[in-house]
Design a protein around this motif. Structure first.
Motif, PDB file in Angstrom:
ATOM      1  N   ASN A   1       0.829  -1.218   0.000  1.00  0.00           N
ATOM      2  CA  ASN A   1       0.000   0.000   0.000  1.00  0.00           C
ATOM      3  C   ASN A   1       0.855   1.258   0.000  1.00  0.00           C
ATOM      4  OD1 ASN A   1      -2.630   1.132   0.049  1.00  0.00           O
ATOM      5  ND2 ASN A   1      -2.369   1.652   2.205  1.00  0.00           N
ATOM      6  N   ARG A   2       2.168   1.119  -0.391  1.00  0.00           N
ATOM      7  CA  ARG A   2       3.048   2.281  -0.239  1.00  0.00           C
ATOM      8  C   ARG A   2       2.565   3.460  -1.077  1.00  0.00           C
ATOM      9  NH1 ARG A   2       4.984  -1.549  -3.162  1.00  0.00           N
ATOM     10  NH2 ARG A   2       5.478  -1.156  -5.371  1.00  0.00           N
ATOM     11  N   MET A   3       1.875   3.167  -2.238  1.00  0.00           N
ATOM     12  CA  MET A   3       1.361   4.272  -3.046  1.00  0.00           C
ATOM     13  C   MET A   3      -0.095   4.574  -2.679  1.00  0.00           C
ATOM     14  SD  MET A   3       3.993   4.851  -4.731  1.00  0.00           S
ATOM     15  CE  MET A   3       3.634   5.874  -6.119  1.00  0.00           C
ATOM     16  N   TYR A   4      -0.607   3.962  -1.580  1.00  0.00           N
ATOM     17  CA  TYR A   4      -1.975   4.193  -1.107  1.00  0.00           C
ATOM     18  C   TYR A   4      -2.993   3.833  -2.187  1.00  0.00           C
ATOM     19  CZ  TYR A   4       0.576   6.483   2.536  1.00  0.00           C
ATOM     20  OH  TYR A   4       1.452   6.728   3.559  1.00  0.00           O
ATOM     21  N   ALA A   5      -2.645   2.808  -3.003  1.00  0.00           N
ATOM     22  CA  ALA A   5      -3.547   2.466  -4.093  1.00  0.00           C
ATOM     23  C   ALA A   5      -4.585   1.435  -3.664  1.00  0.00           C
ATOM     24  CB  ALA A   5      -2.730   1.916  -5.268  1.00  0.00           C
ATOM     25  N   ILE A   6      -4.213   0.568  -2.732  1.00  0.00           N
ATOM     26  CA  ILE A   6      -5.216  -0.419  -2.287  1.00  0.00           C
ATOM     27  C   ILE A   6      -6.220   0.230  -1.348  1.00  0.00           C
ATOM     28  CG2 ILE A   6      -5.533  -2.440  -0.820  1.00  0.00           C
ATOM     29  CD1 ILE A   6      -3.252  -3.734  -2.083  1.00  0.00           C
TER      30      ILE A   6
ATOM     31  N   TYR B   1      -5.336   3.593   4.818  1.00  0.00           N
ATOM     32  CA  TYR B   1      -4.406   2.778   5.587  1.00  0.00           C
ATOM     33  C   TYR B   1      -3.003   3.382   5.491  1.00  0.00           C
ATOM     34  CZ  TYR B   1      -6.962  -1.403   7.068  1.00  0.00           C
ATOM     35  OH  TYR B   1      -7.776  -2.276   7.728  1.00  0.00           O
ATOM     36  N   PRO B   2      -2.102   2.981   6.383  1.00  0.00           N
ATOM     37  CA  PRO B   2      -0.711   3.434   6.254  1.00  0.00           C
ATOM     38  C   PRO B   2      -0.028   2.731   5.069  1.00  0.00           C
ATOM     39  CG  PRO B   2      -0.940   1.962   8.120  1.00  0.00           C
ATOM     40  CD  PRO B   2      -2.315   2.197   7.606  1.00  0.00           C
ATOM     41  N   GLY B   3       1.190   3.185   4.733  1.00  0.00           N
ATOM     42  CA  GLY B   3       1.899   2.637   3.578  1.00  0.00           C
ATOM     43  C   GLY B   3       2.400   1.227   3.806  1.00  0.00           C
ATOM     44  N   LEU B   4       2.795   0.909   5.042  1.00  0.00           N
ATOM     45  CA  LEU B   4       3.311  -0.431   5.332  1.00  0.00           C
ATOM     46  C   LEU B   4       2.324  -1.159   6.214  1.00  0.00           C
ATOM     47  CD1 LEU B   4       7.019   0.497   6.099  1.00  0.00           C
ATOM     48  CD2 LEU B   4       6.056  -0.289   3.957  1.00  0.00           C
ATOM     49  N   LEU B   5       2.048  -2.422   5.878  1.00  0.00           N
ATOM     50  CA  LEU B   5       1.044  -3.166   6.621  1.00  0.00           C
ATOM     51  C   LEU B   5       1.605  -4.527   7.010  1.00  0.00           C
ATOM     52  CD1 LEU B   5      -1.860  -2.385   4.167  1.00  0.00           C
ATOM     53  CD2 LEU B   5      -1.568  -1.390   6.430  1.00  0.00           C
ATOM     54  N   ILE B   6       1.106  -5.103   8.097  1.00  0.00           N
ATOM     55  CA  ILE B   6       1.541  -6.436   8.530  1.00  0.00           C
ATOM     56  C   ILE B   6       0.532  -7.449   8.002  1.00  0.00           C
ATOM     57  CG2 ILE B   6       1.996  -7.912  10.528  1.00  0.00           C
ATOM     58  CD1 ILE B   6       3.924  -5.743  10.535  1.00  0.00           C
ATOM     59  N   VAL B   7       1.002  -8.382   7.222  1.00  0.00           N
ATOM     60  CA  VAL B   7       0.109  -9.418   6.700  1.00  0.00           C
ATOM     61  C   VAL B   7       0.771 -10.780   6.943  1.00  0.00           C
ATOM     62  CG1 VAL B   7      -0.880  -7.931   4.942  1.00  0.00           C
ATOM     63  CG2 VAL B   7       1.164  -9.230   4.402  1.00  0.00           C
ATOM     64  N   PRO B   8      -0.005 -11.874   6.836  1.00  0.00           N
ATOM     65  CA  PRO B   8       0.614 -13.197   7.016  1.00  0.00           C
ATOM     66  C   PRO B   8       1.695 -13.440   5.963  1.00  0.00           C
ATOM     67  CG  PRO B   8      -1.773 -13.356   7.125  1.00  0.00           C
ATOM     68  CD  PRO B   8      -1.456 -11.969   6.683  1.00  0.00           C
ATOM     69  N   GLN B   9       2.724 -14.121   6.363  1.00  0.00           N
ATOM     70  CA  GLN B   9       3.889 -14.387   5.493  1.00  0.00           C
ATOM     71  C   GLN B   9       3.454 -15.082   4.205  1.00  0.00           C
ATOM     72  OE1 GLN B   9       7.120 -13.721   4.579  1.00  0.00           O
ATOM     73  NE2 GLN B   9       7.856 -14.238   6.628  1.00  0.00           N
TER      74      GLN B   9
ATOM     75  N   LEU C   1      -3.720   7.962  13.723  1.00  0.00           N
ATOM     76  CA  LEU C   1      -3.278   8.799  12.599  1.00  0.00           C
ATOM     77  C   LEU C   1      -2.991   7.943  11.370  1.00  0.00           C
ATOM     78  CD1 LEU C   1      -1.042  11.114  14.770  1.00  0.00           C
ATOM     79  CD2 LEU C   1      -3.173  11.754  13.671  1.00  0.00           C
ATOM     80  N   SER C   2      -2.119   6.913  11.520  1.00  0.00           N
ATOM     81  CA  SER C   2      -1.747   6.132  10.343  1.00  0.00           C
ATOM     82  C   SER C   2      -2.922   5.334   9.804  1.00  0.00           C
ATOM     83  CB  SER C   2      -0.608   5.177  10.685  1.00  0.00           C
ATOM     84  OG  SER C   2       0.542   5.928  10.983  1.00  0.00           O
ATOM     85  N   PHE C   3      -3.729   4.783  10.725  1.00  0.00           N
ATOM     86  CA  PHE C   3      -4.840   3.957  10.241  1.00  0.00           C
ATOM     87  C   PHE C   3      -6.079   4.787   9.913  1.00  0.00           C
ATOM     88  CE2 PHE C   3      -2.406   0.250  11.553  1.00  0.00           C
ATOM     89  CZ  PHE C   3      -2.758  -0.656  10.556  1.00  0.00           C
ATOM     90  N   GLY C   4      -5.893   6.093   9.790  1.00  0.00           N
ATOM     91  CA  GLY C   4      -6.901   6.899   9.116  1.00  0.00           C
ATOM     92  C   GLY C   4      -8.168   7.180   9.886  1.00  0.00           C
ATOM     93  N   HIS C   5      -8.061   7.516  11.194  1.00  0.00           N
ATOM     94  CA  HIS C   5      -9.271   8.061  11.824  1.00  0.00           C
ATOM     95  C   HIS C   5      -9.519   9.444  11.225  1.00  0.00           C
ATOM     96  CE1 HIS C   5     -12.315   9.282  14.574  1.00  0.00           C
ATOM     97  NE2 HIS C   5     -11.615  10.315  14.962  1.00  0.00           N
ATOM     98  N   ARG C   6     -10.766   9.747  10.884  1.00  0.00           N
ATOM     99  CA  ARG C   6     -11.035  10.957  10.106  1.00  0.00           C
ATOM    100  C   ARG C   6     -11.166  12.167  11.037  1.00  0.00           C
ATOM    101  NH1 ARG C   6     -16.171   9.394   6.987  1.00  0.00           N
ATOM    102  NH2 ARG C   6     -15.582  11.047   5.527  1.00  0.00           N
ATOM    103  N   PHE C   7     -10.013  12.666  11.481  1.00  0.00           N
ATOM    104  CA  PHE C   7     -10.029  13.785  12.421  1.00  0.00           C
ATOM    105  C   PHE C   7     -10.719  15.020  11.828  1.00  0.00           C
ATOM    106  CE2 PHE C   7      -6.687  11.397  14.607  1.00  0.00           C
ATOM    107  CZ  PHE C   7      -7.108  11.545  15.915  1.00  0.00           C
ATOM    108  N   SER C   8     -10.407  15.350  10.576  1.00  0.00           N
ATOM    109  CA  SER C   8     -10.997  16.560   9.990  1.00  0.00           C
ATOM    110  C   SER C   8     -12.493  16.407   9.805  1.00  0.00           C
ATOM    111  CB  SER C   8     -10.345  16.875   8.641  1.00  0.00           C
ATOM    112  OG  SER C   8      -9.085  17.466   8.871  1.00  0.00           O
TER     113      SER C   8
END
Length: 1902
Positions: free
Chosen positions: A1165-1170, A1174-1182, A1493-1500
């Motif tokens: 997700n580094r380009m925020y395309a998916i 979400y943040p750019g780096l995510l933890i997923v199963p190997q 912040l990284s996981f996108g709570h919509r503060f604004s």
């Protein structure tokens, strides 16, 4: 003398003209045949002779007698005495009637027909017709009428040798003395003896006083028939003009009841319809709309049923029925209860003696006649008490030719203190009272018992109130007088009258009543008339006197009016203030003014003010200077504001002459009077007020007219003075009385002259009042008139009582007109027209009532419009000049302190800050002075709305009041119309409410124009909702101060990612070409380095691998350079640092490396395309490839697919988060499997991917990975397989050995519960998590898998992964057949519910207006209504559930709503509770940065930061999370490194937009704006902090405000807080405020520590001593009274500075102290304690007092933390953790040997889960309320404890698998606790019974 009888009439039965069976009455003869001139013959007598109708009768009835009452057109009552007897019908008549009466016979003949002639049995039975003798009289002598008619009947029946004509002639010529026999000379005349010439003698006693009613026994009979309560109801109903109907079968009873009720109403006369006996033919009279008192025969009861508004009194049944729609107001208390008591004493004298042990010999009860008078005496006393002092409220308007008298109702009610009383109000408005005033108001007339009573006995009645026997004595005295009035000569009351014999009416030889000779009777009458003509006319000599007025009135009940009781001190303050004003001592007056305005709430003070002002008026004029004028007007307005429209206390009346007297010169020839400034009061638009005022003034002038000394005798001044003083004492009524006495003696010319003088006096007053009314009704500026905008409708009387609310609204409408637009003239005319109509209506009314001639009245009508027009012209000049007045010197505005970079947008607008409903600011619960209302100004800056000012109450002192809040926190702004605290004028205002719990309720000063106020609103709106986020303070702050850089900065913030990559070049250089970087353990930077740029050699902490597989998202096979740069920056983000700390994988996605690691960091997700949010780096199963993630993400809302965010270090379970599921995906997968249609293939592939993904998560958990084939399904029963064939794509993982470990871990509890008893949360993992929670309000689902609940604590088929989802979303979901994951559907609230709840919470904490019922109750009620704490409870409940699941080794996926509100709250709370790292300052920062912040709570979006979000409103999801943390912090104060202040600080600034941290909705948006990495690279020197964390770091170095001194963590702790609402506290962030400096969260604005004594205070006060007053509502208590450690640290710093040494950082000092303490602890042999504090504190941390040695000083300080011992009940697993705590506590006091073992022995116990039965040694301990078990009898270490507090039941059990075989089944028993069921087995049945009994007795003892 008066005639005893006017007419004698003989009425007989006659046929009905229409031939119906009913007959009708026919007058056979009447005497005299000619009508008397003074008394015409009453029509319709024949109806009243037989009220039930004329009917023939089959048997001869005994004669009947009753008296009917007829009222003629002149309201004269005629008494018709009717004696009816029956005569046989003559045969000729019979023939006529035979056909008609057969039906009648059958009806009438109930008891069989009495055959009168036995000789003619065949003939139809004999019928009898009624014949009535009627006597018509205007006198009410019932007994004499009965005797006289009886005598005539006896003469006829007995056939006496007396001529009937003579008897009747004598009867008609008999005369009776007028009432007042005592005034005549002889007894014979007073008590007239008459004889009708048949050997009879009768004595007629006339009452002494005509005005007192004659009641005989009727009142006593009425009470006997109906009882006290019913009669009192009827009494009140008749007085308040309701309809009253009596029912009885007896006509005489009906007449008596009506007579009795009328007698009770004396001295009021009943003036409505009064018909004691109503004939059947006239029953429709009952539906008349007017009130009445009517009696009707009970036979017609059915006809009265449908009357809806009639009160029915059934005399025979003793009931009074009041319809639902009728409300009878009761007598005012205490009169109601007093009257009731006295009545019961009169009616039932035995009642007082009923309880006596030795009752006195019975005294003879008074006779019925005497009792009747006693009852009347009670009511006479009641009226005297009610109307006491009424003569002081009479206005005599005219004396000649006839007195005209008006009653001042409002003054009477006000002085009696009965303004609110419904009963008296209605009585005074009624007709009866109007008659009372016109009859008894006359000053010169004859008096009676009531006049004496009300004038002279009131004091005695008041004194007797509490002495029942004295009251009774008084009643008896009055009763004797009443009795004597009716029976003045008891001695001569001897009657001798011939009566017919017994049963004479049954004799057969009756001849019909003979026809009398009219001539004879007429001759006797004429003889008598001739005799009378010769005699002089009997004029009744009335004894007229001046009616005594009696003492002035007093309040009926001395009510204490609470705080407004005016003491002499308050009146003194009012007097002093006025004298200061007139002496020109304005400063003194100003100091006293607030106290005066407070005092003026009381009536006495307002009277005092009017009186004092009167003293300063000479010759009707008092010219003041401007300041004096302002003060006087202000006080007048304050007086008038509490006046009702009636002005019952006469305040407006007293001020009316003053408002036209006080004036000021505006310019030569232009004078402004006070009336132009006091018009805004409802009393001026009330016609009744003006009428009362007018009549009062007329009375004064008429009195003066007759008190003027006559022109002939001009006496020397001294004599005149004496005469004058005598005159002054005479009231107007006395003068009138004297004039009425003299009137007959005056000549006609003199009489005419007096009449003219009076008439012209009234006329001149009418002109005067027309002027006065125009003064007060015409506004100074017609466009500004609030009241008169409504008064345009004043023309209509209906709207005359407009309330101030509508007026003020109308005013605001009025002001919106454009006065330049030519409407002005039209409006002015409209106002003028309304005023003219109002005055004309008034003039018409008062002039016609006062007898002004019609010519004069016409003249007035012509004059009024001219008066109004002239006044309008005068006012125009006044208005013009008043605008030119120099403004009054107001206090200078105090400038607020601003932050660096904060700029003023709008300079101060003068406003008053009004109290907002919180008690503290006005000196309420917290004590302290009334700081509000305050006078000052409101400022608008780029960051805040700030009020600064001083309290208006000068006695508070020169305290500066500051209230402010960030513009961004504004949630609601509304216009209001309020009274300014000083002038009491209605002004426009504004109420601003903020989400930081501040409320500015402001009234604009009059100098602030509406345009300025509007500008303020517009600017505020613009700042609150900027069109773009760049317009917020956090952005404008930096650009404003770095000149020349702003364009570049803006350019850098280009939205494209390509530009972004250019920004990152510097950071990228570090990582390009580097294959691996050594992994280091992450260490948080030290205190010094925190907040500084990282040193160059500090490399990234995470291994970065470039062997990235070709991504599905990037077309090229390798990462572009720009992507690499992105990567290197992403690696620096907080979440990556945290993942590495948790050991959650590497950045490599190649399978060749780190295969052992179950999870990896994916840059997919580094380009925020998916997923944009979400943040750019995510933890997923190997095992999951990046290209599969795209497909998985489609199943979830907002593409937020499940990613790992935390892993338990102990159980290795992971916590995942995601958005809610779409319809497809897992839900579709679990629903009944349909064959997929061709269109579903795409969806199905996503589902497949999704299932694979979940499977990979399950497989990644160590305990579920393949471990050398030990997995087995043996633990599962075949039922659990559910018959499903495992699908090929789902892996079969089964439970293996680690289960047992986790089960044992639960037994030896881990983690920490916050108390021994609570039940706020679900118990441990019961049979099934979903159904376990189902019993709570959160969840309600049946067992998902239908399996029976297992008694074990953990069930064998526990799932590896629990998916917590929304109940609505998971409806109809099938369980996973392989038990690998399980859905836990829960009901959660939505964001809109949070918003609504927060709104209510705001209102509860800052109401905006004072509570109706002061005290905590209303606050707590509104707090409960807000449901805020219920939501906190739910969040904590879900979080603790997840913590338990994770701790037991199951992973959890939280998948709620869109995954960014409640999901974030739950996930963050779970991590906080599970991982001690997040409870440090650094950890909490990481947690917020990662999850929020990284996981996108919509503060604004949630904070409505821009114009786009305005409609969505403020939804404080993050604040709710902080509140949850605060609740946990309170329960575990030693587990958190940060203080409560830190949470409040974040709560304030997440909404303030001061920092950029909490702006925007996701990392993607922050990157677009170039926010995310701007701090890297070159650092701006002293630029204001843009990140809240940086600010916190800087501040933490300077001050320990964010640090919690009691921090003493236990590393392994999992916290399980209570979540019951009863265990939650309202966060003081919501309720506290500091008026000294505004909110304390902008540290630069808060003043430093209290200044040393020699310095000046910042507000310019004098130097202060070291002592100072701390006001809870004013000062910031943590700063003014810091805790002991902060004080010591400050002291240390100060001493170091004094010594010239560089002061050490507080943190270093603190760390050193702790280290020393540890060493000392070790040397003392106490073992290494984890902290300075831990040694003294037991494990059980609910409330604690911490003792600290101060060291050098040696005193002991007690830091008391939150000490709430709330004892809610707990959930099962909380007790288990608490068990350790309690045992620790007990072990301090008792050794193992001395344990109290109440009962002990061996029992077999079934193991927790898949374990065998084992024999254990059990000890029942009553003292500790425990059941403990040991391996052997001699063991000292117990294996486990069952807390009896948790035991719910002890029941017989059944043997299960593996139980001892030889034992009887009855020896098994189960102990059921809230957590699980324990299975026991004793050696035999008796010992089992013994154990059960012992345990039961222990439970019952508890």
């Amino acid at each position: 003398m008066a005639r005893l009888a006017d007419y004698f009439v003989l009425v007989a039965f006659g046929p009905h003209p229409r031939g119906s069976g009913e007959g009708q009455g026919q007058i056979l003869q009447r005497f005299p045949e000619k009508d008397w001139e003074d008394n015409p013959f009453p029509q319709g007598i024949e109806l009243f002779c037989q009220p039930s109708g004329w009917q023939l009768c089959p048997e001869r009835n005994p004669p009947t007698f009753f008296v009917a009452v007829l009222t003629d057109i002149n309201s004269e009552r005629h008494y018709c005495a009717c004696l009816t007897f029956w005569e046989p019908v003559e045969s000729t008549q019979e023939v006529v009637f035979n056909e008609d009466t057969t039906e009648q016979e059958e009806e009438a003949d109930e008891g069989g027909q009495a055959r009168l002639s036995s000789t003619a049995p065949a003939q139809p039975s004999q019928l009898f017709a009624p014949k009535t003798l009627v006597l018509v009289s205007r006198l009410d002598h019932t007994d004499v009428f009965r005797n006289s008619l009886g005598l005539i009947y006896a003469v006829h029946v007995e056939g006496l040798n007396v001529c009937l004509e003579n008897v009747i002639g004598n009867l008609l010529t008999c005369t009776v003395p007028l009432a007042g026999g005592s005034q005549l000379d002889s007894v014979e005349e007073g008590a007239r003896t008459i004889s009708l010439g048949a050997g009879d003698r009768q004595v007629i006693q006339t009452p002494l006083v005509d005005s007192l009613p004659v009641s005989r026994c009727s009142v006593a009979l009425l009470f006997r028939q109906l009882g006290i309560t019913n009669v009192l109801s009827l009494f009140c109903a008749a007085l308040t003009e309701h309809k009253v109907l009596f029912l009885s079968r007896s006509y005489q009873r009906l007449a008596d009841a009506c007579r009795g009720l009328l007698a009770l109403l004396f001295p009021l006369r009943y003036s409505f319809t009064y018909v004691p006996i109503l004939p059947a033919q006239l029953l429709e009279v009952l539906s008349t709309p007017t009130p009445f008192i009517i009696g009707v025969n009970a036979a017609f009861q059915a006809e009265t049923q449908e009357l809806l508004d009639v009160i029915v009194a059934d005399l025979d049944g003793g009931t009074v029925t009041v319809p639902e729609c009728v409300h009878i107001p009761p007598l005012p208390e205490p009169l109601q209860s007093q009257t009731h008591n006295v009545l019961s004493m009169v009616l039932d004298p035995e009642l007082e003696l009923a309880d006596l042990a030795f009752p006195p010999p019975t005294t003879s009860a008074s006779s019925l006649k005497m009792q009747d008078k006693e009852l009347r005496a009670v009511f006479l006393r009641l009226f005297a008490q009610l109307l006491q002092g009424y003569r002081w409220c009479l206005h005599i308007v005219r004396i000649h030719p006839e007195p005209v008298i008006r009653f001042h109702k409002a003054a009477f009610l006000g002085q009696r203190g009965l303004v609110e009383d419904d009963f008296l109000m209605k009585v005074l408005e009624g007709m009866a009272f109007a008659g009372f005033v016109s009859e008894r108001g006359v000053p010169y007339r004859s008096t009676d018992l009531f006049d004496e009573l009300v004038a002279h006995e009131v004091a005695r009645m008041r004194a007797d109130e509490n002495h029942p026997h004295r009251v009774l004595r008084h009643v008896q005295e009055l009763a004797e007088q009443l009795y004597k009035n009716e029976n003045p000569y008891p001695a001569v009351a001897m009657h001798k009258v011939q009566r017919p014999g017994e049963a004479s009416h049954l004799r057969r030889t009756h001849r019909p009543f003979p026809r009398l000779d009219e001539g004879t009777v007429q001759w006797i009458v004429d003889q008598a008339a001739a005799k009378m003509q010769g005699a002089p006319p009997a004029v009744r000599a009335e004894r007229k006197t001046t009616v005594p007025s009696g003492p002035p009135m007093t309040a009926i009940l001395e009510r204490c009016s609470g705080p407004h009781v005016n003491s002499a001190r308050r009146l003194e303050v009012v007097r002093n203030c006025i004298s200061y004003v007139f002496e020109g001592k304005m400063l003194e007056a100003k100091k006293l003014l607030p106290a005066v305005l407070r005092a003026l709430k009381g009536r006495a003070a307002r009277r005092c003010l009017a009186h004092e002002l009167h003293l300063h008026v000479q010759q009707n004029r008092a010219v003041l200077d401007h300041q004096q004028f302002d003060f006087v007007v202000r006080m007048m307005n304050c007086c008038l504001q509490d006046c009702t429209s009636l002005d019952e206390h006469g305040i407006a009346a007293a001020l009316l002459p003053l408002v036209t007297a006080f004036c000021r010169k505006l310019s030569p020839g232009v004078t402004q009077f006070a009336y132009s400034c006091v018009q805004e009061h409802v009393v001026w638009s009330t016609p009744q007020f003006w009428e009362a005022m007018f009549y009062g003034d007329v009375q004064t002038h008429i009195r003066a007219l007759y008190l003027e000394p006559s022109d002939e005798r001009v006496s020397p001044s001294q004599e005149a003075g004496e005469a004058q003083s005598q005159d002054d004492e005479r009231s107007a009524l006395d003068v009138a009385s004297e004039q009425r006495r003299l009137w007959p003696t005056l000549s006609q010319e003199k009489q005419q002259e007096l009449v003219q003088k009076e008439e012209s006096t009234v006329f001149s007053q009418a002109i005067h009042y027309a002027n006065r009314m125009s003064y007060l009704l015409l506004p100074l500026d017609s466009s500004k008139s609030r009241l008169l905008r409504e008064r345009a409708g004043l023309g209509d009387l209906e709207s005359a009582s407009n309330s101030l609310v509508t007026n003020s609204m109308a005013g605001s409408v009025a002001e919106s007109y454009d006065t330049e637009s030519g409407f002005e003239d039209a409006e002015t005319c409209d106002v003028a027209g309304a005023v003219v109509r109002f005055i004309n209506r008034f003039v018409d009314k008062v002039c016609t009532e006062s007898g002004v001639t019609s010519d004069h009245l016409k003249g007035l009508h012509v004059m009024v419009p001219d008066i109004v027009q002239m006044h309008i012209e005068t006012l125009e000049a006044v208005h013009r000049e008043s605008k030119r007045l120099p403004p009054i010197q107001k206090p200078k505005l105090l400038r607020p302190r601003l932050l660096p970079g904060e700029e003023c947008v709008l300079d101060g607008l003068r406003v008053y800050l009004l109290p907002d409903g919180r008690e503290e600011g006005v000196g309420g619960s917290g004590g302290g002075p009334a700081l509000l209302p305050a006078e000052g100004a409101v400022f608008l800056t780029t960051y805040r709305v700030i009020f600064t000012g001083m309290p208006t109450d000068p006695l508070v002192g020169e305290q500066v009041v500051v209230r402010s809040f960030p513009v961004a926190a504004l949630t609601k702004e509304k216009r209001i119309s309020v009274q300014t605290p000083v002038d009491q004028l209605l002004q426009d205002g504004l109420q601003l409410r903020s989400c930081t719990f501040q409320l500015l309720k402001m009234a604009f000063d009059e100098e602030v124009g509406s345009d300025s106020a509007e500008l303020f609103r517009k600017q505020l709106h613009k700042l609150r909702y900027p069109p773009d986020i760049r317009g917020t303070f956090a952005f404008t702050l930096g650009s404003a101060h770095t000149t020349g850089r702003s364009p570049r900065v803006v350019k850098d913030k280009g939205p494209s990612l390509r530009n972004f990559s250019r920004n990152l070049v510097k950071n990228a250089k570090k990582t390009i070409g580097r294959q691996y970087v050594t992994r280091k353990k992450y260490n948080p930077p030290s205190w010094e380095h925190r907040g500084q740029p990282p040193p160059e050699d500090q490399e990234d902490e995470i291994s970065v691998s470039e062997e990235l597989e070709p991504s599905t998202l990037t077309p090229s096979s390798a990462l572009k350079p720009s992507d690499r740069m992105t990567m290197s920056s992403l690696v620096e983000r907080a979440c990556c640092r945290d993942y590495q700390r948790l050991g959650l994988g590497t950045l490599s996605s190649s399978l060749s490396r780190a295969k052992s690691e179950p999870f990896r960091i994916s840059p997919v997700n580094r380009m925020y395309a998916i997923c944009r949010s979400y943040p750019g780096l995510l933890i997923v199963p190997q095992s999951i490839q990046d290209n599969a993630l795209q497909r998985v993400s489609r199943c979830y809302r907002q593409n937020r697919f499940p990613v790992v965010c935390w892993r338990s270090g102990r159980s290795k379970a992971v916590l995942l988060r995601s958005g809610g599921l779409h319809g497809k995906g897992v839900v579709g997968l679990f629903k009944a499997q349909n064959t997929p249609s061709p269109g579903q293939i795409q969806a199905d592939s996503s589902s497949l991917e999704q299932e694979k993904y979940l499977q990979a998560v399950v497989s990644a958990m160590p305990r579920y990975a393949d471990s050398s084939g030990r997995n087995t399904l043996s633990g599962f029963s075949s039922a659990h397989m559910g018959g499903h064939v495992p699908s090929p794509r789902a892996r079969v993982t089964t439970l293996s050995n680690p289960m047992a470990a986790s089960a044992s871990r639960w037994t030896a509890s881990r983690g920490k519960w916050s108390s021994v008893r609570a039940s706020g949360r679900s118990s441990g993992l019961g049979a099934d998590v979903g159904s376990r929670l189902a019993s709570r309000d959160l969840l309600s689902t049946p067992h998902t898998n239908g399996a029976p609940p297992d008694s074990g604590f953990l069930r064998p088929q526990r799932a590896a992964l629990y998916i917590i989802g929304d109940k609505a979303q998971l409806k109809g979901v099938r369980p996973d057949p392989l038990q690998q994951w399980e859905l836990v559907p829960i009901e959660v609230f939505e964001a809109r519910q949070v918003k609504a709840s927060f709104k209510k919470l705001l209102k509860a904490c800052v109401p905006g207006c004072p509570a109706t019922e002061p005290g905590p109750a209303s606050f707590l009620r509104s707090l409960e209504d807000s449901e805020w704490l219920t939501q906190i409870h739910k969040l904590l409940q879900i979080s603790v559930l997840v913590v338990e699941l994770l701790d037991s080794g199951s992973s959890v996926l939280v998948s709620l709503e869109d995954g960014w509100d409640i999901t974030t709250q739950v996930v963050s709370l779970v991590q906080l509770l599970s991982d001690p790292f997040y409870r440090t300052l650094e950890g909490f920062r990481l947690l917020v940065e990662k999850e929020w912040l990284s996981f996108g709570h919509r503060f604004s979006h949630r904070g409505a930061h821009t114009l786009a979000g305005q409609s969505s409103g403020f939804t404080p999801v993050f604040l709710q999370f902080l509140d949850c943390v605060h609740q946990v912090h309170l329960q575990f104060p030693m587990e958190f490194e940060f203080s409560q202040f830190y949470l409040k600080f974040l709560g304030y600034h997440h909404a303030s937009r001061r920092f950029r941290t909490f702006l925007l909705d996701s990392d993607y948006e922050r990157i677009e704006l170039g926010l995310l990495y701007e701090e890297k690279g070159e650092r701006k020197g002293q630029l204001a902090c843009r990140s809240v964390w940086e600010y916190v770091d800087r501040l933490s170095k300077r001050t320990p405000m964010f640090y919690n001194y009691t921090y003493a963590p236990e590393d392994t702790e999992v916290l399980r807080p209570y979540s019951n609402v009863s265990n939650l506290k309202v966060w003081d962030f919501y309720t506290e405020e500091t008026l000294a400096e505004g909110p304390p969260y902008d540290w630069e604005l808060a003043q430093g520590p209290p200044e040393p004594p020699e310095e000046e205070r910042p507000d310019g006060g004098a130097p202060q001593s070291r002592r100072r007053v701390v006001w809870p509502c004013y000062d910031s208590r943590p700063r003014v009274q810091p805790d002991a450690i902060s004080r010591l640290l400050e002291e240390l710093q100060r001493l170091e500075t004094e010594l010239g040494r560089p002061s050490e950082r507080w943190k270093d000092t603190w760390d050193r102290v702790k280290a020393v303490q540890r060493l000392e602890g070790r040397q003392d042999g106490r073992g290494a304690s984890s902290s300075l504090l831990a040694s003294a504190v037991p494990h059980h941390r609910r409330s604690l007092g911490v003792y600290l040695q101060e060291g050098p000083v040696g005193s002991t300080l007690s830091l008391s933390l939150d000490s709430d011992q709330s004892s809610g009940s707990t959930t099962s697993s909380s007790r288990q953790a608490a068990r350790r705590s309690t045992s620790t506590l007990y072990s301090q006091f008792q050794t193992a040997e001395s344990e109290n073992r109440s009962y002990e022995g061996t029992l077999y116990k079934k193991g927790a889960f898949m374990k065998p039965w084992k024999a254990r040694w059990f000890v029942l301990d009553k003292t500790k309320h425990q059941l403990r078990y040991y391996d052997h009898r001699v063991d000292t270490d117990c294996k486990g404890v069952i807390d009896l507090a948790e035991v719910e039941a002890v029941a017989p059990g059944t043997p299960t698998i593996g139980a001892p075989k030889t034992v009887d089944e009855k020896a098994f028993f189960d102990v059921k606790t809230t957590r699980r069921v324990y299975n026991f087995c004793a050696q035999d049945v008796p010992s089992a019974q013994q154990w059960v009994d012992r345990i039961q007795s222990c439970l019952s003892d508890a």
